[in-house]
Design an enzyme around this catalytic site. Structure first.
Site, short mmCIF file in Angstrom:
data_model
loop_
_atom_site.label_atom_id
_atom_site.label_comp_id
_atom_site.label_asym_id
_atom_site.label_seq_id
_atom_site.Cartn_x
_atom_site.Cartn_y
_atom_site.Cartn_z
N GLN A 183 0.82 -1.22 0.00
CA GLN A 183 0.00 0.00 0.00
C GLN A 183 0.85 1.27 0.00
OE1 GLN A 183 -3.22 0.33 -0.41
NE2 GLN A 183 -3.87 -1.79 -0.20
N CYS A 328 -11.09 -8.07 2.01
CA CYS A 328 -10.81 -9.50 1.96
C CYS A 328 -11.84 -10.30 2.73
CB CYS A 328 -9.43 -9.77 2.52
SG CYS A 328 -8.19 -8.74 1.75
C1 LIG Z 1 -3.19 -5.95 -2.02
C2 LIG Z 1 -2.32 -6.30 -0.88
C3 LIG Z 1 -1.62 -7.52 -0.83
C4 LIG Z 1 -1.79 -8.59 -1.89
O1 LIG Z 1 -1.35 -8.20 -3.14
P1 LIG Z 1 -1.66 -9.16 -4.40
O2 LIG Z 1 -1.17 -8.41 -5.56
O3 LIG Z 1 -3.14 -9.38 -4.41
O4 LIG Z 1 -0.94 -10.42 -4.17
C5 LIG Z 1 -0.80 -7.76 0.23
N1 LIG Z 1 -0.66 -6.87 1.22
C6 LIG Z 1 -1.30 -5.70 1.21
C7 LIG Z 1 -1.09 -4.74 2.33
C8 LIG Z 1 -2.15 -5.37 0.17
O5 LIG Z 1 -2.81 -4.22 0.19
#
Ligand SMILES: *Cc1c(COP(=O)(O)O)cnc(C)c1O
Length: 387
Positions: A183, A328
Site C-alpha cells: 500500500q 478481503c
Molecule cells: C493488495 C495487498 C496484498 C496482496 O497483493 P496481491 O497483488 O493481491 O498479491 C498484500 N498486502 C497488502 C497490504 C495489500 O494491500
C-alpha cells in the site's frame, strides 16, 4: 471513463494507467516483445532487455540496485517468499518470529502456517489507531528471534508504521526486518539505500500497474537471504522459478517510473480527495473514524457507525464502489479482524466503510460518494431504528 459506477476502492486495486497499457501492449502478439526472456535467440534477448529496463525502473523508484529485486506474481507471493523463505534460511539459528495481528492475510496466515510447522510466533498488538509501539516490539525480541514482519501502510485503515525505527531496532538485535509495502510502494517515498529494511514486498496493481506481477526486494547484507518456496527453472537467481511475463513486467516498470515522476502530484491529489470526503461526512451523528485521524496515508478513509448494519449500507451506496469492513473479508461476512484488533466491537467493525482514493478519481466522484453515504446512513436508520 466508466460511467456505470464511481470507483473509490483504490486500496483493493487500481485501474492501469493508459501509459502502462501502452507498454504492455508493445510486448504482446507476434509483432511484440513476447519471447521468453530466458531464450538466447534475438527475440528472447529483446524480451530480456525489456525485463532489465523494467527492473532498473523499479530499482530507481525504491532507491536500490536492480540486482536486489526478484519478480513475483504479486505481494501475496512476495510475502510468502520473504517470510517462509527467511524463516527456513535461518531456522538453524532460531525459530522465533514476530508480526502483528493487523497484517494482511498474506502475511498473517503465512506466519500461522509456520507456527503449525514448529515455529514460535509472537503477535505484537497495535494501539487503538493501529500503530505499533516500538517499545513493545523491543520487549518481544528474544535471543532466538530471526524475523520481524510489519507492514508499512495498513490496507484497511491507512495507518503508517515507522519502518525506520523498526528497522533500526531489528538491525541492532540482529533480526531480519520484512515489510509489506503493497500500500505504500509508488505512493510514499521509499529509499532503500537509506532505510534499514531487509525484505520488502510490493505489487503492481496497487499503483496503476497490472495485476499478477510484484517484486520482492532482498537487501545485500550478511545472513539476509531467502530459500525458494517453489521449484522449477533457474530464473531469478534460483529464488523464484517460472517464465517471466515480459508484458506484466514492462507494465510494472512503467508504473514505477510514473509513480516516481508524479509522486508529489499523486499525494496532493489523494489528500485533497480524502479531505473533501471527510469534510462532507464528518458531522454525521455517531460517525467514528477507524485508524489515525492524522499521520496516516491520506488515500484511505475508514469510517463506521455502530448502530448500522454494514451490508445494507453497502447496498444503499450503489453505484459507488467502496470496501466494507474488509475487502478481503467481504465474502466471508466476518467483521474485519484488523478493526477488531483496534478494539472495535463486531457491530462497529461490521458497519465500517473504507473509501480509498487514487489518480483517476475526481472531486465530482467524491461529491457523489458523500451524497450516497449520507443517503445510505439515513436509509439504514429509517429501516432499522435502533433507539
Ligand atoms: C493488495 C495487498 C496484498 C496482496 O497483493 P496481491 O497483488 O493481491 O498479491 C498484500 N498486502 C497488502 C497490504 C495489500 O494491500
Amino acid at each position: 471513463m466508466n460511467r456505470d459506477f464511481v470507483y473509490l476502492d483504490y486500496a483493493a486495486t487500481t485501474p492501469a494507467d493508459p501509459r502502462v497499457i501502452d507498454a504492455m501492449q508493445s510486448c504482446m502478439g507476434a509483432g511484440g516483445t513476447f519471447a521468453n526472456p530466458a531464450s538466447v535467440h534475438i527475440a528472447g534477448r529483446k524480451s530480456a532487455a525489456i525485463v532489465a529496463d523494467a527492473r532498473q525502473k523499479v530499482a530507481t523508484l525504491l532507491g536500490t540496485e536492480p540486482g536486489r529485486l526478484i519478480w513475483t506474481s504479486g505481494a501475496t507471493e512476495s510475502n510468502n517468499l520473504a517470510i517462509r523463505g527467511a524463516a527456513m534460511a535461518r531456522a538453524n539459528r532460531g525459530k522465533h518470529l514476530i508480526s502483528m495481528p493487523t497484517e494482511h492475510k498474506a502475511v498473517a496466515d503465512t506466519f500461522r502456517a509456520l507456527a503449525r510447522e514448529g515455529f514460535d510466533v509472537t503477535w505484537v498488538r497495535p494501539d487503538e489507531y493501529g500503530v505499533l509501539d516500538i517499545d513493545e516490539l523491543a520487549a518481544a525480541i528474544r535471543e532466538d528471534t530471526q524475523l520481524v514482519s510489519v507492514m508499512h501502510v495498513n490496507n484497511e485503515t491507512g495507518a503508517i508504521q515507522d519502518i525506520r525505527a523498526i528497522g533500526d531496532l531489528c538491525r541492532a538485535r540482529d533480526v531480519l526486518f520484512h515489510t509489506d509495502a503493497a500500500q505504500s510502494a509508488g505512493k510514499l517515498e521509499l529509499d532503500l539505500n537509506d532505510l534499514p529494511v531487509d525484505l520488502l514486498s510490493l505489487t503492481g496493481h496497487k499503483f496503476y500497474g497490472p495485476q499478477g506481477v510484484g517484486v520482492l526486494y532482498i537487501a545485500d547484507r550478511p545472513h539476509c537471504n531467502v530459500l525458494p518456496i517453489m521449484f522449477g527453472g533457474g530464473q531469478e537467481k534460483r529464488i523464484r522459478p517460472g517464465t517471466l511475463p515480459a508484458h506484466l513486467i514492462a507494465g510494472l516498470g512503467t508504473a514505477a517510473t510514473l509513480a516516481f515522476a508524479e509522486h508529489d502530484q499523486d499525494l496532493r491529489h489523494v489528500s485533497a480527495l480524502g479531505n473533501r470526503m471527510w469534510a462532507g461526512i464528518a458531522d454525521i451523528e455517531g460517525l467514528q473514524r477507524n485508524g489515525p485521524a492524522e499521520g496516516g496515508y491520506p488515500g484511505i478513509l475508514n469510517v463506521g457507525i455502530a448502530d448500522i448494519e454494514g451490508e445494507s449500507l453497502m447496498l444503499a451506496m450503489e453505484p459507488v464502489c467502496v470496501a466494507s469492513g474488509s475487502a478481503c473479508n467481504s465474502t466471508s461476512g466476518e467483521p474485519s479482524y484488523v478493526l477488531r484488533a483496534l478494539g472495535r466491537s463486531d457491530m462497529e467493525a461490521q458497519s465500517a466503510v473504507r473509501f480509498s482514493f487514487g489518480r483517476m478519481a475526481s472531486e465530482g466522484d467524491i461529491d457523489i460518494a458523500i451524497e450516497r453515504y449520507r443517503f445510505a446512513v439515513d436509509h439504514c436508520r429509517s429501516i432499522s431504528p435502533v433507539s
